[in-house]
Scaffold this motif. Sequence first.
Motif, PDB file in Angstrom:
ATOM      1  N   ALA A  87       0.839  -1.205   0.000  1.00  0.00           N
ATOM      2  CA  ALA A  87       0.000   0.000   0.000  1.00  0.00           C
ATOM      3  C   ALA A  87       0.870   1.249   0.000  1.00  0.00           C
ATOM      4  CB  ALA A  87      -0.923  -0.006   1.214  1.00  0.00           C
ATOM      5  N   GLY A  88       1.968   1.208   0.775  1.00  0.00           N
ATOM      6  CA  GLY A  88       2.883   2.342   0.809  1.00  0.00           C
ATOM      7  C   GLY A  88       3.540   2.597  -0.531  1.00  0.00           C
ATOM      8  N   LEU A  89       3.918   1.550  -1.241  1.00  0.00           N
ATOM      9  CA  LEU A  89       4.518   1.717  -2.572  1.00  0.00           C
ATOM     10  C   LEU A  89       3.514   2.334  -3.544  1.00  0.00           C
ATOM     11  CD1 LEU A  89       6.502  -1.647  -2.887  1.00  0.00           C
ATOM     12  CD2 LEU A  89       7.445   0.651  -2.547  1.00  0.00           C
ATOM     13  N   ALA A  90       2.256   1.915  -3.435  1.00  0.00           N
ATOM     14  CA  ALA A  90       1.224   2.497  -4.296  1.00  0.00           C
ATOM     15  C   ALA A  90       1.046   3.980  -3.988  1.00  0.00           C
ATOM     16  CB  ALA A  90      -0.099   1.751  -4.104  1.00  0.00           C
ATOM     17  N   LEU A  91       1.102   4.352  -2.707  1.00  0.00           N
ATOM     18  CA  LEU A  91       0.981   5.754  -2.334  1.00  0.00           C
ATOM     19  C   LEU A  91       2.201   6.556  -2.770  1.00  0.00           C
ATOM     20  CD1 LEU A  91      -0.620   5.468   1.219  1.00  0.00           C
ATOM     21  CD2 LEU A  91      -1.701   6.229  -0.895  1.00  0.00           C
ATOM     22  N   LEU A  92       3.355   5.907  -2.849  1.00  0.00           N
ATOM     23  CA  LEU A  92       4.538   6.585  -3.383  1.00  0.00           C
ATOM     24  C   LEU A  92       4.298   6.985  -4.838  1.00  0.00           C
ATOM     25  CD1 LEU A  92       7.459   7.318  -2.451  1.00  0.00           C
ATOM     26  CD2 LEU A  92       8.200   5.210  -3.571  1.00  0.00           C
ATOM     27  N   LEU A  93       3.649   6.099  -5.601  1.00  0.00           N
ATOM     28  CA  LEU A  93       3.317   6.395  -6.997  1.00  0.00           C
ATOM     29  C   LEU A  93       2.302   7.530  -7.086  1.00  0.00           C
ATOM     30  CD1 LEU A  93       3.339   5.880 -10.033  1.00  0.00           C
ATOM     31  CD2 LEU A  93       1.664   4.040  -9.674  1.00  0.00           C
ATOM     32  N   THR A  94       1.258   7.498  -6.263  1.00  0.00           N
ATOM     33  CA  THR A  94       0.278   8.589  -6.319  1.00  0.00           C
ATOM     34  C   THR A  94       0.926   9.920  -5.951  1.00  0.00           C
ATOM     35  OG1 THR A  94      -0.466   8.260  -4.017  1.00  0.00           O
ATOM     36  CG2 THR A  94      -1.634   7.036  -5.744  1.00  0.00           C
ATOM     37  N   GLY A  95       1.905   9.880  -5.052  1.00  0.00           N
ATOM     38  CA  GLY A  95       2.605  11.106  -4.700  1.00  0.00           C
ATOM     39  C   GLY A  95       3.410  11.669  -5.849  1.00  0.00           C
ATOM     40  N   LEU A  96       4.178  10.818  -6.513  1.00  0.00           N
ATOM     41  CA  LEU A  96       4.975  11.258  -7.671  1.00  0.00           C
ATOM     42  C   LEU A  96       4.062  11.826  -8.757  1.00  0.00           C
ATOM     43  CD1 LEU A  96       7.470   8.252  -7.871  1.00  0.00           C
ATOM     44  CD2 LEU A  96       8.095  10.626  -7.369  1.00  0.00           C
ATOM     45  N   ALA A  97       2.991  11.100  -9.050  1.00  0.00           N
ATOM     46  CA  ALA A  97       2.069  11.539 -10.102  1.00  0.00           C
ATOM     47  C   ALA A  97       1.333  12.809  -9.694  1.00  0.00           C
ATOM     48  CB  ALA A  97       1.071  10.423 -10.413  1.00  0.00           C
ATOM     49  N   GLY A  98       0.938  12.885  -8.437  1.00  0.00           N
ATOM     50  CA  GLY A  98       0.233  14.070  -7.963  1.00  0.00           C
ATOM     51  C   GLY A  98       1.080  15.320  -8.057  1.00  0.00           C
ATOM     52  N   ALA A  99       2.395  15.191  -7.859  1.00  0.00           N
ATOM     53  CA  ALA A  99       3.288  16.342  -7.988  1.00  0.00           C
ATOM     54  C   ALA A  99       3.299  16.862  -9.420  1.00  0.00           C
ATOM     55  CB  ALA A  99       4.699  15.956  -7.558  1.00  0.00           C
ATOM     56  N   GLY A 100       3.339  15.940 -10.385  1.00  0.00           N
ATOM     57  CA  GLY A 100       3.311  16.362 -11.783  1.00  0.00           C
ATOM     58  C   GLY A 100       2.014  17.075 -12.125  1.00  0.00           C
ATOM     59  N   PHE A 101       0.913  16.529 -11.651  1.00  0.00           N
ATOM     60  CA  PHE A 101      -0.386  17.159 -11.909  1.00  0.00           C
ATOM     61  C   PHE A 101      -0.464  18.544 -11.275  1.00  0.00           C
ATOM     62  CE2 PHE A 101      -4.532  18.172 -10.104  1.00  0.00           C
ATOM     63  CZ  PHE A 101      -5.295  18.281 -11.265  1.00  0.00           C
ATOM     64  N   ALA A 102      -0.130  18.644 -10.000  1.00  0.00           N
ATOM     65  CA  ALA A 102      -0.283  19.911  -9.274  1.00  0.00           C
ATOM     66  C   ALA A 102       0.615  21.002  -9.841  1.00  0.00           C
ATOM     67  CB  ALA A 102       0.003  19.696  -7.789  1.00  0.00           C
ATOM     68  N   THR A 103       1.832  20.633 -10.214  1.00  0.00           N
ATOM     69  CA  THR A 103       2.761  21.625 -10.765  1.00  0.00           C
ATOM     70  C   THR A 103       2.270  22.170 -12.092  1.00  0.00           C
ATOM     71  OG1 THR A 103       4.663  20.601  -9.665  1.00  0.00           O
ATOM     72  CG2 THR A 103       5.129  22.009 -11.562  1.00  0.00           C
ATOM     73  N   LEU A 104       1.900  21.278 -12.993  1.00  0.00           N
ATOM     74  CA  LEU A 104       1.519  21.715 -14.337  1.00  0.00           C
ATOM     75  C   LEU A 104       0.135  22.303 -14.389  1.00  0.00           C
ATOM     76  CD1 LEU A 104       3.569  21.617 -16.551  1.00  0.00           C
ATOM     77  CD2 LEU A 104       4.029  19.808 -14.915  1.00  0.00           C
ATOM     78  N   GLN A 105      -0.758  21.880 -13.515  1.00  0.00           N
ATOM     79  CA  GLN A 105      -2.105  22.450 -13.500  1.00  0.00           C
ATOM     80  C   GLN A 105      -2.045  23.960 -13.323  1.00  0.00           C
ATOM     81  OE1 GLN A 105      -5.859  21.317 -10.769  1.00  0.00           O
ATOM     82  NE2 GLN A 105      -4.193  22.272  -9.663  1.00  0.00           N
ATOM     83  N   ALA A 106      -1.394  24.409 -12.258  1.00  0.00           N
ATOM     84  CA  ALA A 106      -1.321  25.849 -11.993  1.00  0.00           C
ATOM     85  C   ALA A 106      -0.461  26.568 -13.021  1.00  0.00           C
ATOM     86  CB  ALA A 106      -0.776  26.087 -10.582  1.00  0.00           C
ATOM     87  N   THR A 107       0.626  25.925 -13.461  1.00  0.00           N
ATOM     88  CA  THR A 107       1.540  26.574 -14.412  1.00  0.00           C
ATOM     89  C   THR A 107       0.879  26.802 -15.763  1.00  0.00           C
ATOM     90  OG1 THR A 107       3.459  25.591 -13.313  1.00  0.00           O
ATOM     91  CG2 THR A 107       3.764  26.375 -15.572  1.00  0.00           C
ATOM     92  N   ILE A 108       0.231  25.779 -16.303  1.00  0.00           N
ATOM     93  CA  ILE A 108      -0.416  25.898 -17.608  1.00  0.00           C
ATOM     94  C   ILE A 108      -1.483  26.986 -17.576  1.00  0.00           C
ATOM     95  CG2 ILE A 108      -1.920  24.719 -19.269  1.00  0.00           C
ATOM     96  CD1 ILE A 108      -0.414  22.126 -18.590  1.00  0.00           C
ATOM     97  N   VAL A 109      -2.292  26.993 -16.517  1.00  0.00           N
ATOM     98  CA  VAL A 109      -3.354  27.996 -16.414  1.00  0.00           C
ATOM     99  C   VAL A 109      -2.764  29.397 -16.267  1.00  0.00           C
ATOM    100  CG1 VAL A 109      -5.273  28.794 -14.993  1.00  0.00           C
ATOM    101  CG2 VAL A 109      -5.042  26.367 -15.517  1.00  0.00           C
ATOM    102  N   TYR A 110      -1.757  29.544 -15.426  1.00  0.00           N
ATOM    103  CA  TYR A 110      -1.145  30.862 -15.205  1.00  0.00           C
ATOM    104  C   TYR A 110      -0.551  31.414 -16.496  1.00  0.00           C
ATOM    105  CZ  TYR A 110       1.752  34.521 -13.104  1.00  0.00           C
ATOM    106  OH  TYR A 110       2.338  35.728 -12.790  1.00  0.00           O
ATOM    107  N   LEU A 111       0.162  30.570 -17.242  1.00  0.00           N
ATOM    108  CA  LEU A 111       0.822  31.034 -18.465  1.00  0.00           C
ATOM    109  C   LEU A 111      -0.165  31.270 -19.607  1.00  0.00           C
ATOM    110  CD1 LEU A 111       4.021  28.772 -18.489  1.00  0.00           C
ATOM    111  CD2 LEU A 111       3.807  31.134 -17.706  1.00  0.00           C
ATOM    112  N   ALA A 112      -1.248  30.502 -19.639  1.00  0.00           N
ATOM    113  CA  ALA A 112      -2.208  30.637 -20.740  1.00  0.00           C
ATOM    114  C   ALA A 112      -3.178  31.794 -20.530  1.00  0.00           C
ATOM    115  CB  ALA A 112      -2.987  29.337 -20.917  1.00  0.00           C
TER     116      ALA A 112
END
Length: 392
Positions: free
Chosen positions: A306-331
């Motif tokens: 379960a911890g390894l799966a949460l490690l994956l959601t964390g890595l993926a969530g960072a990519g989503f959160a970073t680009l979500q705000a960045t794409i909107v701000y720049l566009a």
Amino acid sequence: MLRSLPADFWRLWSVGLIVTTVRWMETVVMGVVVYKQTGSALAVASITMLRLLPMALFGAFLGAFAERFDRRLTLAGVIGVLAITSIALAIAARLGELEVWQLALASLVNGFGWVTDNPVRRVLMGESVGRERMASAVAFDVGGLNASRMVGPTVGGLLLVGVGIDGTFVMNAAMYLAAIALALAVRTRMPATPGAGAVLARTLEGFAIVFADRRLAATMVVTVIYNVLGWPFISMIPVIGRDQHGLGPEGIGILTSVDGVGAFFGALALAFWLTQRWHAPVYVGSVAAYQVGVIAFALAPEPTTAGLALLLTGLAGAGFATLQATIVYLAAPTEMRSRVLGVLSVCIGTGPIGFVWLGWLADQIGAPTATAVTGLIGLAALAATRPMWRTI
């Protein structure tokens, strides 16, 4: 890169770190306490959901409304309200009169504070660093916010065991006071745009810009998929951790923190190596990987997996959160960033739909099965909307 970011960025970064740490402490503490009192997965999901409800109802309006005030003072004032809420909960807990409805009301109040993060703190941050450094700044910010996900759940679980829920809320209030001092020290100023009668018009202009720009519209659609069918699974971590893996508050806090570990290191990697040509692939790919991690967590046979799966959601969530705000701000057009980021808050605020859905389904078929089914639906929704997000 770190040296090139101004002092105001780090002040705003620290404010976000503190406030989000408290938010994660409260997520674990409230989840454990509510589940202990009610035994209902739906009740736990609903408490978490209430933090997002103000985004859906008022996100766009508050984005436009924020333009009428000094962002620095607004940020400090909002955190002050959160501090008062924590003090009130500490007193109720100390007197032995803390009820589930009080925790629900506090979650709702904190949700209003969360709404202001994008149109107030993030806009101030963008103003302090400039357009060229915004992507890296947001990545560092996401890294900090996710560092709080490593610290907050663990500290929340330990405090709940060590000093009780009243002591935990006292600690929360003290942390909020430190964040207020940092907010007031910010030197970046943004001119206010007065005129109460224009708030509705400016709000509608924000929606019009989003609908007219295919990149913005597609970004919002992916955001909705993530927030309705992905992120709500965090409300099931206390339930699955206790029922499926036999964990206590400390164990649940540590398990929840693993998601933050992955997110922290993922955000740092993006801060140093992400280039603009990878914005769209990382954004969409992160949502797909997140859904896979959700499914893996739900089906994990023991805590390590379960911890390894949460490690994956964390890595993926960072990519989503970073680009979500960045794409909107720049566009978004420069003069409309607060409004468009307010619309983004509305899309983030669709999360309550997912929390209610997942909580209800968990009560019907069990939390692990419900979480896995919701993750599969998220993958299907992402595939179905491919014609839209290809335009990002």
